[in-house]
Design an enzyme around this catalytic site. Structure first.
Site, short mmCIF file in Angstrom:
data_model
loop_
_atom_site.label_atom_id
_atom_site.label_comp_id
_atom_site.label_asym_id
_atom_site.label_seq_id
_atom_site.Cartn_x
_atom_site.Cartn_y
_atom_site.Cartn_z
N GLU A 147 0.65 -1.56 -0.15
CA GLU A 147 0.14 -0.32 -0.11
C GLU A 147 1.18 0.94 0.09
O GLU A 147 1.07 1.78 1.42
CB GLU A 147 -1.26 -0.05 1.05
CG GLU A 147 -1.86 -0.89 1.39
CD GLU A 147 -3.10 -0.96 0.21
OE1 GLU A 147 -2.96 -0.71 -0.54
OE2 GLU A 147 -3.67 -2.13 0.13
N CYS A 149 -3.01 8.76 2.66
CA CYS A 149 -2.10 8.21 1.10
C CYS A 149 -3.85 8.48 0.46
O CYS A 149 -2.70 8.80 -0.70
CB CYS A 149 -1.83 6.44 1.20
SG CYS A 149 -2.67 5.62 1.96
P1 NAD Z 1 10.12 7.29 3.72
O1 NAD Z 1 9.81 6.49 2.86
O2 NAD Z 1 11.51 6.83 4.72
O3 NAD Z 1 9.65 6.19 5.15
C1 NAD Z 1 8.02 5.42 4.72
C2 NAD Z 1 7.51 4.45 5.80
O4 NAD Z 1 8.73 3.20 5.72
C3 NAD Z 1 8.10 4.52 6.80
O5 NAD Z 1 7.02 4.44 8.27
C4 NAD Z 1 9.61 3.70 7.61
O6 NAD Z 1 9.91 3.79 8.75
C5 NAD Z 1 9.84 2.87 7.15
N1 NAD Z 1 10.59 2.39 5.98
C6 NAD Z 1 11.94 3.23 4.60
N2 NAD Z 1 12.75 2.37 4.55
C7 NAD Z 1 12.31 0.83 4.72
C8 NAD Z 1 13.16 -0.29 4.62
N3 NAD Z 1 14.33 -0.40 4.23
N4 NAD Z 1 12.37 -1.83 4.78
C9 NAD Z 1 10.89 -1.20 5.63
N5 NAD Z 1 10.51 -0.02 5.66
C10 NAD Z 1 11.41 0.85 5.94
O7 NAD Z 1 9.12 8.40 4.27
P2 NAD Z 1 8.72 9.35 5.33
O8 NAD Z 1 9.99 10.31 5.59
O9 NAD Z 1 8.50 8.69 6.19
O10 NAD Z 1 7.52 9.72 5.28
C11 NAD Z 1 7.52 10.38 3.51
C12 NAD Z 1 6.46 9.85 2.57
O11 NAD Z 1 6.46 8.30 2.49
C13 NAD Z 1 5.38 9.81 2.05
O12 NAD Z 1 6.05 11.51 1.65
C14 NAD Z 1 4.93 9.11 1.51
O13 NAD Z 1 4.50 9.36 0.01
C15 NAD Z 1 4.70 7.92 1.91
N6 NAD Z 1 4.19 7.60 2.83
C16 NAD Z 1 2.69 7.00 2.98
C17 NAD Z 1 2.17 6.49 3.32
C18 NAD Z 1 0.50 5.62 2.65
O14 NAD Z 1 -0.22 5.64 4.65
N7 NAD Z 1 0.69 4.78 1.71
C19 NAD Z 1 2.46 5.87 5.12
C20 NAD Z 1 3.30 7.32 5.31
C21 NAD Z 1 4.24 7.51 4.59
#
Ligand code: NAD
Length: 481
Positions: free
Chosen positions: A251, A286
């Site tokens: 997702e 999202c």
């Molecule tokens: P990010 O890409 O750093 O992280 C997104 C999420 O993924 C976080 O919960 C992080 O802990 C996790 N994550 C990061 N690297 C990972 C890995 N290698 N393995 C497993 N989990 C990992 O971004 P962020 O700054 O935390 O959030 C910003 C962006 O993330 C937003 O602009 C949005 O697009 C997206 N986001 C989407 C949702 C959603 O509901 N689909 C939720 C949170 C963030």
């Protein structure tokens, strides 16, 4: 009100509050104060989680669905009993208002309640046999121990979806919840244990996300991944999963278009989208409406109404009862808002409301409405994940459907119209996983939720969500010679 809890991982039913792998600070985004310290998993902890998940799976899968359902239903009751405390912890570590946090916990409880029932409806199939005296059957089995990776924006709901669905299907689940909002996930997992779900069926770990996810996914024990988060991380995890062909539900991000047709009431549309855009988790969702395409005949009144609502929203600490929109969840979101607004205004956009940070302590951002936004502006191409609303006029429906489909995202879309012809055209034309008309509620526990294209793969919710944790086995018997 009870204090923020002592943070723990939970492995094989044991709480682990300290770790040689170090501790991470958890911040309140409204005050920037540290509210708790989170233990990170060592590789020994992760091995224990894997082994106990494999052991518990063998026991859990054999438990009758009726009994598993009763335990899941008890989790739902416990979450409701504890709603005030869980919502307070959620508000403290994530920022959303207590009222919104309570609504999220209620939704999480509904997910457990729904899964408790849906798990009893895992039916197989009897297939008419080709050979006389033979029987042909398709059985559904749980796929195996699963790994749930959940983000910071819905710290109660997203872990609950991953845990409840896995457990309803008969799978065990290791959940690595967000390190930024760990207290809420811990309280959900505690509710599972207090309901009587056996140790190891749900394990909770934290740590450096890439290290933890890679280590767990390298194990042959994990058969299924369910990730909610950003597109780049989702692609990375899909590549890792390919090594062992682990099944994935992803997702990922969206960039939801909102189409307001000339026959719609622009003020009703503005009020309705404002609820999804600003009041709901400050747009950090999202499925948040994010690209507003408004027919030129209703463009001005819509933009004006949306700006008036945005300007009147009470932004503040989520613990204050008057707060309508809390802070953004972290400093990264403030940096993103500043960059997106600067870029849009440099390309000619006007700010009708907001456009700036509020105060210097806490990650507060004024609800923002932008008009005259250039199609090449970053905000029209990148998910804002915050309270920014770019409003763009259009003339022809075909053009706007094409523009809505231009991006690699395909999660949710919304439209306002009273014309069945327009609604059919939009529902057929948009390449998305969810489309709603004249309201902005994209998901319930029983409805299928997920994206197409780079917004992800697979569905959560409904029978589709359960199916993602099941495998089909064909069994045939010659019963008569
Ligand atoms: P990010 O890409 O750093 O992280 C997104 C999420 O993924 C976080 O919960 C992080 O802990 C996790 N994550 C990061 N690297 C990972 C890995 N290698 N393995 C497993 N989990 C990992 O971004 P962020 O700054 O935390 O959030 C910003 C962006 O993330 C937003 O602009 C949005 O697009 C997206 N986001 C989407 C949702 C959603 O509901 N689909 C939720 C949170 C963030």
């Amino acid at each position: 009100m009870e204090a923020y809890p002592r943070l723990q991982m939970i492995i094989d039913g044991q709480g682990i509050a300290e770790s040689a792998a170090g501790m991470l600070a958890v911040e309140n985004p409204a005050t920037e104060e540290i509210v708790g310290m989170l233990p990170c998993a060592t590789t020994e902890h992760l091995d224990q989680a894997l082994e106990s998940s494999a052991r518990a799976f063998e026991r859990w899968r054999k438990m009758p669905a009726e009994d598993r359902g009763a335990l899941l239903s008890t989790v739902a009751h416990i979450l409701i009993e504890r709603i005030a405390h869980i919502a307070y912890v959620l508000c403290l570590e994530q920022g959303k208002s207590i009222k919104e946090a309570e609504a999220e916990v209620r939704y999480a409880a509904q997910v457990f309640a729904y899964s408790a029932e849906e798990g009893k409806r895992v039916y197989g199939r009897i297939i008419p046999a080709r050979v006389a005296g033979h029987r042909q059957m398709a059985f559904k089995y749980p796929i195996g121990p699963s790994l749930g990776l959940s983000p910071w924006n819905f710290p109660a709901l997203v872990p609950s979806r991953k845990i409840a669905t896995a457990l309803a299907a008969g799978c065990s689940c290791i959940i690595k919840a967000s390190e930024e909002t760990p207290g809420t996930a811990m309280l959900v997992v505690q509710a599972c244990h207090d309901a009587g779900i056996p140790p190891g069926v749900v394990n909770l770990v934290f740590g450096d996300p890439p290290t933890v996810s890679e280590y767990l996914m390298k194990s042959h024990i994990i058969r299924k991944i369910s990730f909610t988060g950003s597109i780049p991380v989702g692609k990375h995890l899909a590549r890792l999963a390919a090594e062992r062909l682990q099944r994935c539900t992803l997702e990922l991000g969206g960039h939801a278009p909102v189409i307001v047709m000339e026959d719609a009431d622009p003020e009703f549309a503005a009020r309705t989208v404002a609820a999804g855009k600003f009041f709901r988790n400050a747009g950090q969702v999202c499925v948040a409406p994010t690209r507003f395409f408004v027919h030129e005949r209703v463009y001005q009144p819509f933009a004006r109404a949306l700006a008036d609502i945005a300007g009147g929203i009470k932004v503040g600490d989520g613990r204050e009862s008057s707060t309508e929109m809390g802070p953004l969840a972290n400093a990264r979101r403030i940096e993103a808002m500043e960059r997106l607004v600067d870029d849009a205004t440099r390309r000619g956009a006007s700010i009708l409301s907001g456009g700036h940070r509020i105060g210097e302590t806490g990650y507060f951002w004024a609800p923002t409405v932008l008009t005259d936004v250039d199609g090449n502006a970053q905000i029209m191409n990148e998910e804002p994940f915050g309270p920014l609303a770019p409003v763009v006029p259009f003339t022809r429906l075909d053009d706007v459907v094409m523009e809505a489909n231009r991006l690699p995202h395909g999660l949710a879309a919304y439209a306002f119209t009273n014309s069945m012809r327009h609604a059919a055209h939009i529902a057929e034309g948009l390449d998305v996983g969810v489309v709603t008309f004249n309201h902005v509620t994209a998901a319930y526990p029983e409805t299928p939720f997920g994206g197409v294209k780079e917004s992800g793969d697979g569905r959560e919710g409904g029978p589709e969500g359960l199916e993602a944790f099941l495998v089909t086995r064909y069994v045939s018997e010659a019963v008569a010679a």
